[in-house]
Write a protein that holds these residues in place. Structure first.
Motif, PDB file in Angstrom:
ATOM      1  N   SER A 211      37.561  -1.180  12.526  1.00  0.00           N
ATOM      2  CA  SER A 211      36.800  -2.082  13.832  1.00  0.00           C
ATOM      3  C   SER A 211      37.206  -4.165  13.718  1.00  0.00           C
ATOM      4  CB  SER A 211      35.497  -2.413  14.418  1.00  0.00           C
ATOM      5  OG  SER A 211      35.440  -2.869  15.746  1.00  0.00           O
ATOM      6  N   SER A 212      37.280  -4.274  14.368  1.00  0.00           N
ATOM      7  CA  SER A 212      37.962  -5.907  13.756  1.00  0.00           C
ATOM      8  C   SER A 212      35.744  -6.510  13.187  1.00  0.00           C
ATOM      9  CB  SER A 212      37.603  -6.843  15.507  1.00  0.00           C
ATOM     10  OG  SER A 212      39.038  -6.202  15.443  1.00  0.00           O
ATOM     11  N   GLY A 213      35.200  -5.886  13.286  1.00  0.00           N
ATOM     12  CA  GLY A 213      33.787  -6.740  12.584  1.00  0.00           C
ATOM     13  C   GLY A 213      33.696  -7.818  13.038  1.00  0.00           C
ATOM     14  N   THR A 214      33.414  -8.859  12.122  1.00  0.00           N
ATOM     15  CA  THR A 214      33.955 -10.895  12.336  1.00  0.00           C
ATOM     16  C   THR A 214      34.718 -11.381  11.912  1.00  0.00           C
ATOM     17  OG1 THR A 214      31.726 -12.346  13.681  1.00  0.00           O
ATOM     18  CG2 THR A 214      31.420 -11.028  11.798  1.00  0.00           C
ATOM     19  N   THR A 215      34.059 -12.588  11.650  1.00  0.00           N
ATOM     20  CA  THR A 215      34.689 -14.221  11.012  1.00  0.00           C
ATOM     21  C   THR A 215      33.936 -14.811  11.207  1.00  0.00           C
ATOM     22  OG1 THR A 215      36.964 -15.267  11.412  1.00  0.00           O
ATOM     23  CG2 THR A 215      36.121 -15.277  13.342  1.00  0.00           C
ATOM     24  N   ASP A 216      34.380 -16.080  10.516  1.00  0.00           N
ATOM     25  CA  ASP A 216      33.713 -17.279  10.005  1.00  0.00           C
ATOM     26  C   ASP A 216      33.545 -17.960  11.604  1.00  0.00           C
ATOM     27  OD1 ASP A 216      33.244 -16.739   7.135  1.00  0.00           O
ATOM     28  OD2 ASP A 216      35.974 -17.277   7.509  1.00  0.00           O
ATOM     29  N   TYR A 217      32.400 -18.837  11.455  1.00  0.00           N
ATOM     30  CA  TYR A 217      31.673 -19.297  12.510  1.00  0.00           C
ATOM     31  C   TYR A 217      32.994 -20.632  12.614  1.00  0.00           C
ATOM     32  CZ  TYR A 217      27.071 -16.888  12.820  1.00  0.00           C
ATOM     33  OH  TYR A 217      26.223 -15.912  13.043  1.00  0.00           O
ATOM     34  N   GLY A 218      33.771 -20.621  12.033  1.00  0.00           N
ATOM     35  CA  GLY A 218      34.730 -21.988  12.494  1.00  0.00           C
ATOM     36  C   GLY A 218      35.655 -21.801  12.638  1.00  0.00           C
ATOM     37  N   ASN A 219      35.656 -20.801  12.853  1.00  0.00           N
ATOM     38  CA  ASN A 219      37.122 -20.187  13.215  1.00  0.00           C
ATOM     39  C   ASN A 219      37.309 -19.689  14.597  1.00  0.00           C
ATOM     40  OD1 ASN A 219      39.198 -18.725  13.679  1.00  0.00           O
ATOM     41  ND2 ASN A 219      39.558 -17.011  12.267  1.00  0.00           N
ATOM     42  N   PRO A 220      37.804 -20.742  15.187  1.00  0.00           N
ATOM     43  CA  PRO A 220      38.358 -20.767  17.013  1.00  0.00           C
ATOM     44  C   PRO A 220      38.391 -19.542  17.345  1.00  0.00           C
ATOM     45  CG  PRO A 220      40.015 -22.267  15.191  1.00  0.00           C
ATOM     46  CD  PRO A 220      39.618 -20.993  14.580  1.00  0.00           C
ATOM     47  N   LEU A 221      38.909 -18.329  16.574  1.00  0.00           N
ATOM     48  CA  LEU A 221      39.393 -17.029  17.284  1.00  0.00           C
ATOM     49  C   LEU A 221      37.786 -16.213  17.388  1.00  0.00           C
ATOM     50  CD1 LEU A 221      42.150 -15.967  14.943  1.00  0.00           C
ATOM     51  CD2 LEU A 221      42.081 -16.664  17.442  1.00  0.00           C
TER      52      LEU A 221
END
Length: 909
Positions: free
Chosen positions: A645-655
């Motif tokens: 699954s995708s999980g998450t990414t950094d808060y600064g990432n526009p995605l």
């Protein structure tokens, strides 16, 4: 200042650090307060004789409305049939109603209370319409709801007991309690009123009506008890306050033990990280130590708005894009640069403090002292805002360094650092406390450390020993096998690390912490890991979240459970002989992990037998923070992850918002190109005892007017089947989404589309390189991965049905910005439909014999959206599996689901 310690006096023997002795002070618990003789009675009211000492005072908080009424004592209405108080109040909409029980006025120090409480409300109250808090001074209010404990099941009159109702917990079960509950608490929260003890004058119950109309409730209160157990003179507090420093890092004995070991064995015996610390400390003897007079910004990977590359610090002006060279300046980037500077200074204090302990060279201690005094001078200029979590991260190294030089410092320096720096930071961090596990764990760790280092009796009691303090709240997350969490594996890691650090601190002070209550926090890891020792990336976690990051070192030192060695850090294993005088045994080669069903977490993991490593993980329960991903699945097999699954990414990432927090980024069904509302799912069927294992779960109205059911089946061969049912009273567009990062081969011919068939919202706008296949036959994809674990893959076969349109597009999986493929099987204008999919893991160059999946029958009731009959046939290498699914009505509106798999092996008659 002459406090140099002569090393040679400690070289005569190696100090052995062993698990806690039985004679050490135990952590304070409810049983210690009420069952032992250390507490003096202050007040008792059992209503069996005479009236109460004082009538309850009832008023509306923040605005008056119709005056509430109460009925004084109710004969024979108590929990045990005796008399009780009964208060009947009309709660105005959106207002707190405060009901106060006046008690004899007394000093609050060490006061503990408990009473029985029952609430009866009108049927018009929904499950989230009535909020409850106990003791008005409590901050945050969420603490108070955690103090409620249901009585024995057979005496609860009606209804489930109340869990938390604070708005941030909307995804969890929010239910109003109608049965008798024992409320226990203490007055440690008074410390938050100006950090001094106030008079204890009574117990306050606060109710809030969240509806838009006035509602009536009845509140029953029975059998109040109040006792005093003085805090400052308790054995726990004496042990905590009188322990020599350092205590939050390595103790003086442990460091001297390691120094003696290194002196005996030679330079090669000095751990590499020790050499690195000493080298860093040497560098900081001449570096600038000016403290920024600015609060740090939140540390995340901000990206260039032009080319999406991760920005790099470019002091003193701002941040620079390494790809296009664009410089980013302004207050945001000034605060980020301040964060980098604060981080470096914190690491400096830690390195310098440790170097003082290792060498007894006062140059290091003086330099660390100068940095700490610099913060005491500068902190008043900080405009501290929301970034309390980042401040917690920054304080970890700072506090370790302070701990190391604590005994060396003069009394004047300690008082300045304590009063002008640490206590200021503690108040501000606590003010911005968040009501979720990571918040509690960080708060407990940092505020607790500050309280120990400053020898603050009141705050230490509140954080470590108080039954209503953060310590008890934090433990709640790990003391059940279900492991309640809002971020799943990621938050659990934060909890475990905080417990390790708190436990180590208390252990160094001679206080028993790692008792039987704490071990389940660690053992639950074995219920949710994949064979490669990573954890599912559901919710807010990242893909491949490693179990090793939980820091099992402290737990192993106490419990000596050899399974924990699988997760202990390499650093611990290397340094154990020198610092701890422990020769760790060899970790077990393999761990036999049974299938697990974590009810509160809403996670089920079906595991095949030890000779086959297939694992199906299904997330179905309470939604997690910003996580519209119920019924998401992951598949492990053939020696590694196959579908994740995708999980998450950094808060600064526009995605972050446009993709990772949208349902399209997960493996599930998406309706009308929308994204799920944060609603909890429900498990309908579970069988983990038979060779063919099954889990079934449903999700209602996460997409408006819909019911989605996902049935996961793990065959004894290691193959996996998913049967997904969708129903709605009106025609919808349904997308079955599966992320397939890797190399895709298919007998189908996919061709590029001239124009995107998808909309521009909820993550669909991110999809690029879209291709489409036109087919009415079963859809077959073969996904292959190549990495250090070798070549592996999975054949995915989906039954045809309802004019399915297969698409492949590029989205993102995991937390990198590298595009990866997404499979979407679209069906338009359907009110009822079934997807049946077979997954066949394989390894190496060979591929499994092609399997087949077919939907034989499908009957569903349009009015109830429940299944009358569903039959799916799987044909695989070893034979045929017939899956039958049926739901039958039960009492009331309940239905029971039955899933049965009948297997016919090849060669069987």
């Amino acid at each position: 200042m002459t406090r140099k310690i002569v090393l040679t006096t400690f070289f005569t023997a190696i100090v052995a650090v062993t698990p806690l002795r039985a004679d050490r002070v135990a952590l304070l618990s409810y049983d210690d307060i009420w069952a032992k003789g250390g507490a003096a009675p202050v007040y008792e009211q059992d209503f069996s004789e005479g009236g109460p000492a004082a009538r309850p005072a009832v008023r509306i908080y923040k605005g008056e409305s119709n005056a509430p009424t109460y009925n004084d004592r109710l004969a024979n209405g108590g929990y045990d049939g005796s008399d009780c108080w009964m208060i009947e109040a009309e709660l105005p909409a959106g207002r707190w109603t405060k009901i106060r029980f006046p008690l004899p006025e007394t000093e609050a120090d060490g006061i503990h209370y408990r009473f029985l409480l029952k609430i009866e409300s009108q049927p018009e109250f929904g499950p989230t319409d009535l909020a409850l808090a106990i003791n008005e001074g409590s901050h945050p209010f969420a603490h108070s709801v955690y103090r409620l404990e249901p009585l024995e099941h057979d005496v609860v009159k009606s209804g489930p007991w109340m869990t938390t109702i604070w708005p941030i917990w909307k995804g969890h079960k929010n239910e109003v309690h109608h049965g008798w509950t024992r409320v226990t608490g203490d007055t440690s929260t008074y410390v938050l009123r100006g950090e001094k003890w106030a008079m204890f004058e009574g117990i306050t119950v606060m109710l809030i009506n969240r509806t838009k109309q006035a509602r009536r409730v009845k509140l029953f209160c029975d059998d109040i008890e109040v006792v005093r157990r003085p805090v400052g003179t308790s054995p726990e507090m004496r042990a905590l306050m009188e322990s020599p420093r350092p205590v939050i890092g390595y103790t003086r004995k442990q460091i001297l033990n390691a120094r003696a070991y290194a002196a005996e064995k030679g330079d090669d015996a000095v751990p590499g990280w020790v050499k690195k610390k000493l080298k860093s400390a040497d560098a900081w003897l001449t570096r600038d130590i000016t403290v920024p007079r600015m609060q740090a910004g939140y540390p995340t990977k901000y990206r260039c708005k032009e080319c999406n590359a991760v920005l790099r610090p470019n002091p003193p002006t701002g941040y620079l894009c390494p790809k296009c060279g664009k410089e980013h300046t302004g207050e945001l980037y000034d605060k980020l640069l301040a964060y980098e500077r604060h981080k470096a200074l914190g690491e400096a204090v830690h390195a310098l403090g440790f170097a003082w302990q290792w060498t007894d060279d006062e140059r290091y201690a003086r330099r660390a002292e100068a940095i700490l005094l610099g913060y005491a001078d500068a902190i008043g200029d900080f405009r501290l805002g929301h970034n309390w979590l980042g401040t917690c991260w920054l304080m970890e190294n700072t506090l370790r360094g302070y701990d190391y030089i604590y005994e060396w410092l003069s009394q004047a320096s300690r008082e300045t650092i304590d009063n002008d720096f640490l206590n200021v930071i503690r108040r501000r961090i606590y003010h911005y406390n968040h009501h979720y596990p990571e918040g509690y764990s960080r708060l407990l760790e940092i505020c607790g450390w500050i309280s120990v280092l400053t020898k603050d009796v009141n705050w230490s009691n509140y954080l470590f020993f108080s039954p209503v303090g953060n310590h008890r709240v934090l433990l709640r997350y790990g003391l059940t096998e279900d492991m309640i969490s809002l971020k799943g594996a990621a938050y659990h890691g934060d909890i475990v690390r905080a417990l390790n650090r708190v436990g180590k601190t208390l252990e160094n002070c001679g206080i028993r912490f790692f008792d039987a209550r704490v071990k389940p926090v660690y053992d639950v890891v074995f219920k949710q890991i994949f064979p490669d020792r990573s954890l599912p990336a559901f919710g807010h976690s990242n893909v491949g979240y490693p179990a090793s990051i939980y820091d099992f070192d402290t737990a192993y030192r106490f419990y000596r459970d050899e399974r924990y060695l699988k997760f202990c850090s390499k650093r611990f294993l290397q340094e154990a002989p020198s610092f701890f005088d422990i020769e760790p045994p060899t970790a077990p080669e393999d761990l036999y992990l049974r299938s697990s069903h974590l009810e509160a977490l809403g996670l089920t993991m079906l595991r095949s037998q030890p000779d086959n490593d297939s694992v199906l993980a299904l997330s179905w329960g309470a939604p997690q923070r910003n996580d519209p991903t119920r019924l998401d699945f992951q598949l492990y097999g053939a020696g590694g992850h196959l579908i994740w699954s995708s999980g998450t990414t950094d808060y600064g990432n526009p995605l972050m918002n446009s993709w990772y927090q949208q349902s399209i980024s997960r493996n599930m069904m998406v309706v009308d190109e929308g994204t799920q509302k944060p609603l909890a799912g429900k498990c309908l069927f579970l069988d983990t005892e038979n060779p063919v294992q099954i889990v079934a779960a449903e999700l209602r109205d996460a997409f408006p007017d819909t019911r989605i059911v996902r049935v996961g089946i793990l065959l004894d061969s290691g193959d996996v089947a998913l049967v997904d049912l969708f129903s709605s009273p009106r025609p919808r567009t349904v997308d079955w989404v599966c992320h397939v990062p890797g190399d895709i081969m298919s007998p189908l011919e996919f061709s590029a589309v001239d124009e995107s068939p998808f909309g521009d919202e909820n993550g669909y706008e991110i999809l690029t390189n879209i291709t489409r296949a036109n087919t009415a036959s079963p859809i077959v994809l073969n996904l292959r991965h190549q990495d250090k674990r070798g070549d592996r893959g999975v054949r995915i076969t989906t039954a045809s049905g309802d004019n399915t349109i297969p698409f492949l597009g590029q989205g993102f999986t995991g937390h990198s910005n590298k595009p990866s493929q997404v499979c979407i099987l679209r069906r338009r204008e359907v009110t009822q439909t079934v997807y049946a999919t077979l997954f066949q893991p394989h390894q190496g160059e060979s591929e499994p014999e092609a399997g087949n999946v077919a939907i034989e029958t499908f009957e569903i009731a349009q009015d109830t959206m429940h299944v009358h009959a569903l039959t799916v046939t799987l044909t695989v290498a070893d034979g045929t599996h017939v899956i039958t699914i049926r739901e039958t009505p039960m009492e009331g509106d309940d239905y029971a689901m039955d899933v049965n798999v009948t297997t016919t092996r090849k060669g069987d008659r």
